[in-house]
Design a protein around this motif. Structure first.
Motif, short mmCIF file in Angstrom:
data_model
loop_
_atom_site.label_atom_id
_atom_site.label_comp_id
_atom_site.label_asym_id
_atom_site.label_seq_id
_atom_site.Cartn_x
_atom_site.Cartn_y
_atom_site.Cartn_z
N SER A 79 0.84 -1.20 0.00
CA SER A 79 0.00 0.00 0.00
C SER A 79 0.88 1.25 0.00
N SER A 80 0.79 2.03 -1.06
CA SER A 80 1.60 3.25 -1.14
C SER A 80 1.17 4.24 -0.06
N GLU A 81 -0.13 4.25 0.28
CA GLU A 81 -0.61 5.16 1.32
C GLU A 81 0.01 4.84 2.68
N TRP A 82 0.02 3.58 3.03
CA TRP A 82 0.58 3.18 4.32
C TRP A 82 2.09 3.40 4.36
N ASN A 105 -1.75 14.65 0.10
CA ASN A 105 -3.17 14.98 0.29
C ASN A 105 -3.83 14.23 1.44
N PHE A 106 -3.06 13.95 2.47
CA PHE A 106 -3.63 13.38 3.69
C PHE A 106 -4.16 14.52 4.56
N LYS A 107 -5.33 14.32 5.14
CA LYS A 107 -5.88 15.27 6.10
C LYS A 107 -5.86 14.62 7.48
N LEU A 108 -5.19 15.28 8.43
CA LEU A 108 -5.15 14.78 9.80
C LEU A 108 -6.40 15.23 10.54
N ILE A 109 -7.06 14.29 11.19
CA ILE A 109 -8.24 14.62 11.99
C ILE A 109 -7.77 15.02 13.39
N ASN A 119 -8.62 11.06 -0.11
CA ASN A 119 -9.50 10.64 -1.21
C ASN A 119 -10.69 9.82 -0.70
N LYS A 120 -11.33 10.34 0.35
CA LYS A 120 -12.52 9.72 0.95
C LYS A 120 -12.22 8.39 1.65
N GLN A 121 -10.94 8.05 1.76
CA GLN A 121 -10.55 6.81 2.44
C GLN A 121 -9.98 7.15 3.82
N THR A 122 -10.40 6.40 4.82
CA THR A 122 -9.96 6.66 6.20
C THR A 122 -8.85 5.69 6.60
N PHE A 123 -7.83 6.23 7.27
CA PHE A 123 -6.71 5.41 7.74
C PHE A 123 -6.58 5.59 9.24
N GLN A 124 -6.72 4.49 9.97
CA GLN A 124 -6.53 4.51 11.42
C GLN A 124 -5.17 3.89 11.74
N VAL A 125 -4.34 4.63 12.43
CA VAL A 125 -2.99 4.15 12.75
C VAL A 125 -2.96 3.67 14.20
N PRO A 126 -2.68 2.39 14.45
CA PRO A 126 -2.65 1.88 15.82
C PRO A 126 -1.59 2.58 16.66
N ILE A 127 -1.88 2.73 17.93
CA ILE A 127 -0.97 3.43 18.82
C ILE A 127 0.40 2.75 18.88
N PHE A 128 0.43 1.40 18.79
CA PHE A 128 1.70 0.72 19.00
C PHE A 128 2.72 0.94 17.89
N VAL A 129 2.29 1.51 16.74
CA VAL A 129 3.28 1.83 15.71
C VAL A 129 3.67 3.31 15.77
#
Length: 226
Positions: A79-82, A105-109, A119-129
């Motif tokens: 995944s290029s996004e990850w 073009n990532f938007k931080l919440i 691009n309307k896709q949500t990415f949740q990053v786990p705390i442990f990383v």
């Protein structure tokens, strides 16, 4: 005028729904997937800026924590996004991290790298990383088993796997050098299930580790969640 107002209202509602994912009590929060290995600590934070998260403790040893991180990123290697998120996390300078995310073009919440939209896709990053735990387990983990593998004599062992989906304990004849992933594959073929997690005394076993790393010997009972 009314149509524009409704569209704006819908966008605000959608963003609010996404924002709620940052709440560690929200069942949709990604960290619940790792609850077997990590315990979040409410009202206590670690890290600064976009990398600020809740503190957490882990039932893993330091080497297992490193393995868990590597396993996470390996699962997202295509995944290029990850990979961009990983690159941003590796930056010591927050401005450099923000530049990487902005250019992609990532938007931080709420200015947190835990939750991003692109691009309307949500990415949740786990705390442990993002941050290290406040506490590592001191449970026995045989570090020397793998590093001295050439000196280790392969032993034939029989382990028992217990699951609510099995009519009785399933006995597997294997070796102390077999990996957890190999044991999972045997179970999946027998049960025709699609996924499996293995535990020993409440501790999740990591795929690439060998049975010997956990001092598993003949007669040991492993709990399976299928």
């Amino acid at each position: 005028m009314g149509a524009c107002s409704n569209k704006s209202q819908n966008l605000n509602q959608k963003e609010e729904q996404i924002t709620q994912l940052l709440d560690i009590n929200n069942p949709g929060n990604v960290n619940h997937r790792y609850a077997y290995n990590f315990t979040l600590i409410p009202n206590k934070s670690v890290g600064t800026g976009i990398k600020q998260t809740n503190q957490y403790s882990t039932s893993l040893s330091r080497i297992e924590w490193d393995m868990m991180q590597n396993q996470f990123w390996d699962s997202h290697k295509d995944s290029s996004e990850w990979q961009l998120i990983r690159k941003a996390l590796s930056q010591k300078d927050e401005s450099a991290a923000l530049q990487i995310l902005s250019q992609a073009n990532f938007k931080l919440i709420r200015n947190s790298i835990q939750l991003l939209v692109r691009n309307k896709q949500t990415f949740q990053v786990p705390i442990f990383v993002i941050n290290e735990p406040t506490f590592y387990s001191n449970q026995n983990f045989e570090l020397n088993f793998e590093t001295s593998i050439l000196k280790v004599i392969k032993k034939a062992i029989q382990v028992r796997v217990r699951s609510s989906k099995l009519p009785q304990d399933y006995e597997i004849s294997t070796q102390n050098t077999s990996t957890i992933q190999e044991i999972k594959q045997i179970l999946l073929e027998v049960t025709k299930e699609k996924a499996c997690r293995l535990f020993l005394n409440g501790r999740e076993l990591i795929d690439q580790n060998q049975l010997g790393n956990y001092s598993i010997s003949s007669g040991t009972v492993i709990q399976a969640f299928l």
